[in-house]
Design an enzyme around this catalytic site. Structure first.
Site, PDB file in Angstrom:
ATOM      1  N   SER A  16       0.967  -1.303   0.006  1.00 45.37           N
ATOM      2  CA  SER A  16       0.013   0.026   0.002  1.00 45.37           C
ATOM      3  C   SER A  16       0.716   1.313  -0.032  1.00 45.37           C
ATOM      4  CB  SER A  16      -0.878  -0.043   1.323  1.00 45.37           C
ATOM      5  OG  SER A  16      -0.147   0.361   2.219  1.00 45.37           O
ATOM      6  N   GLU A  62       6.853  -0.219  -4.624  1.00 45.24           N
ATOM      7  CA  GLU A  62       6.012  -0.343  -5.401  1.00 45.24           C
ATOM      8  C   GLU A  62       4.420  -0.050  -4.697  1.00 45.24           C
ATOM      9  OE1 GLU A  62       3.437  -3.479  -7.849  1.00 45.24           O
ATOM     10  OE2 GLU A  62       5.615  -3.742  -7.956  1.00 45.24           O
ATOM     11  N   CYS A  75      -1.825  -5.281  -8.699  1.00 49.98           N
ATOM     12  CA  CYS A  75      -1.240  -3.829  -8.719  1.00 49.98           C
ATOM     13  C   CYS A  75      -1.623  -3.219 -10.114  1.00 49.98           C
ATOM     14  CB  CYS A  75       0.243  -3.712  -8.217  1.00 49.98           C
ATOM     15  SG  CYS A  75       1.270  -4.618  -9.349  1.00 49.98           S
ATOM     16  N   GLU A 129      -6.450   4.564  -5.404  1.00 46.87           N
ATOM     17  CA  GLU A 129      -6.784   3.019  -5.651  1.00 46.87           C
ATOM     18  C   GLU A 129      -7.654   2.565  -4.557  1.00 46.87           C
ATOM     19  OE1 GLU A 129      -4.052  -0.752  -6.186  1.00 46.87           O
ATOM     20  OE2 GLU A 129      -3.435   0.640  -4.813  1.00 46.87           O
TER      21      GLU A 129
END
Length: 478
Positions: free
Chosen positions: A204, A227, A264, A350
């Site tokens: 996250s 990431e 992702c 997201e």
């Protein structure tokens, strides 16, 4: 009782002690170790996949494929190590006539930076976990690895670690080349350890930024390759919607709901033209997709909460929504381009799971400005027709400006493990947009350049010597 994981100080200290021997090991030795781990994982495939399925609910077919990807990654990096190209050896002979003044003899290559800490991911229990791409690429570079296990699959992590330790011992790899640690505080303590030289993370944005701050605030800051979040925008042109509406709807729903949306690269943001029937077709197809089990309650609860927040935005309507508010079933929201642009930071957040936000637009030429305002993304996709490419240059440039990988008429949820893959992007998709975590270029994160000036041959590293005992490529300038 857990007898596999080490205390963080012991793990990092052992990795530091092994660093020089592992970095100076011949490429064939490192390659052999990578292949030994791959072979050992394959031997225990049935047990590992069963463990992974019990802890993650991702399904045996998916997990078998992911384990194959993991062993392939290890072998691909073994091949890269053998070639020696990643060392980037450059040799300049002395030149008394060099335009800026006499040039000394210079020999430059890239060597391992030292112990690496890998924070593993929950959604890929093999490929981004204990023996995943970060571990494989760090080993290939010559760096020992300390892996912080993910709490979402602890038994799988421990068993994988046991297999790795046995395989490395059988090929006489230095003690300390691999260690497993567990627990949030253990990860933080390892990240702060003075002997650590870099860390990787997949997860996250909140977690990644917290760890990145720790890495940056150390007395000796270290690279942190995080990431984090991405909504992976997809643009559909009017011509594509008209020509291939049903095909695009099916492809979008398949990508959005693959693995319960726990990728992702999940395409959470879709731009479509107003009034072409595409949205209705997406609603029809998505409404037929049932809820799928997610990785754990912490994931499904966050998904439901995030979906509620996005649905409550001004100008947003629900198109697909389950009767059970607590269900992890797919959801679809819609808004117009003006409402999206007015609150782009919130609208482009997201929501990890099978939720899509459809943004409708009147004119294709209005999209470039909205795309340019997006936060950084891992991917961006454009679905168009061959005859309209001449008019898509500005939009293409905007998509490439905000993402690490741009796709034409394809969906982003497949990330090939290959030489030209880029899995990274501008902040906040990652903390290091110049790097990738997938593909052979991932090795570059764990190397640093060193130049030797006028040094005697016997004291040079093997790749820089004239006799080139490792047989690696050398670029020599007389």
């Amino acid at each position: 009782m857990n007898t596999v994981a080490l205390e963080p100080d012991r793990a990092v200290t052992a990795a530091a002690a092994a660093s020089r021997e592992w970095a100076e090991a011949a490429p064939t030795a490192r390659a052999h170790a990578l292949e030994a781990v791959a072979d050992a994982l394959e031997t225990e495939r049935t047990e590992l996949v069963a463990l992974a399925d019990a802890e993650t609910h991702l399904g045996v077919p998916r997990l078998n494929g992911e384990l194959s990807r993991t062993t392939f990654q290890l072998r691909l990096f073994a091949d890269q190590v053998r070639t020696g190209e990643f060392l980037d050896v450059r040799i300049d002979r002395p030149d008394q006539q060099w335009p800026t003044g006499p040039r000394p003899e210079l020999r430059r290559y890239r060597t391992a930076i030292g112990p690496i800490l890998v924070f593993t991911a929950s959604n890929f229990p093999f490929a981004f976990s204990v023996a995943g791409g970060d571990t494989a690429s760090a080993w290939a570079a010559g760096c020992p690895v300390v892996v912080k296990a993910h709490p979402g699959h602890p038994e799988l992590s421990r068993r994988t670690a046991e297999i790795i330790q046995k395989a490395l011992a059988q090929v006489d790899a230095p003690a300390g080349v691999f260690a497993l640690i567990e627990g949030q505080q253990a990860g933080i303590d390892a990240l702060r350890h003075p002997a650590l030289r870099a860390a990787t993370f997949t997860g996250s944005e909140r977690g990644g930024l917290a760890l990145a701050r720790i890495a940056g605030e150390r007395p000796q800051p270290i690279p942190f390759y995080g990431e984090m979040g991405s909504v992976n925008p997809v643009v559909v042109t009017p011509a594509a919607a008209h020509a291939r509406g049903a095909e695009i709807a099916a492809g979008y729903v398949g990508s959005l709901t693959q693995g319960a949306g726990q990728f992702c690269t999940n395409p959470g943001l879709l731009f479509v033209p107003v009034g072409d029937g595409l949205v209705d077709e997406i609603v029809r197809v998505l409404s037929e997709v049932p809820a799928a089990p997610m990785l754990g309650d912490w994931i499904s609860d966050a998904y439901v909460d995030g979906a509620r927040r996005l649905a409550g935005r001004p100008g947003t309507r629900t198109l697909v929504w389950p009767d059970d508010e607590a269900s992890a079933a797919p959801r679809l929201l819609t808004t117009d381009l003006a409402s999206f642009a007015a609150d782009i930071e919130t609208a482009a957040e997201e929501c990890f799971g099978p939720l899509g936000l459809v943004v409708t637009y009147e004119r294709l030429e209005d999209l470039a400005e909205a795309v340019a305002a997006l936060p950084g993304q891992l991917t961006a996709s454009l679905h168009g027709e061959p005859g309209e490419t001449a008019g898509l240059a500005v939009l293409t440039a905007a998509l490439a400006e905000r993402s690490g990988r741009v796709l034409w008429n394809e969906w982003p949820t497949g990330v090939a493990v290959t030489h030209a893959m880029q899995h990274g992007g501008p902040f906040p998709a990652t903390t290091a947009p110049t790097t990738t975590s997938v593909g052979t270029a991932a090795i570059e994160r764990f190397l640093r350049p060193v130049a030797y000036q006028s040094w005697p041959q016997p004291l040079l590293p093997p790749p820089l010597r004239d006799d080139n005992p490792w047989g690696v490529p050398q670029r020599v300038r007389e």
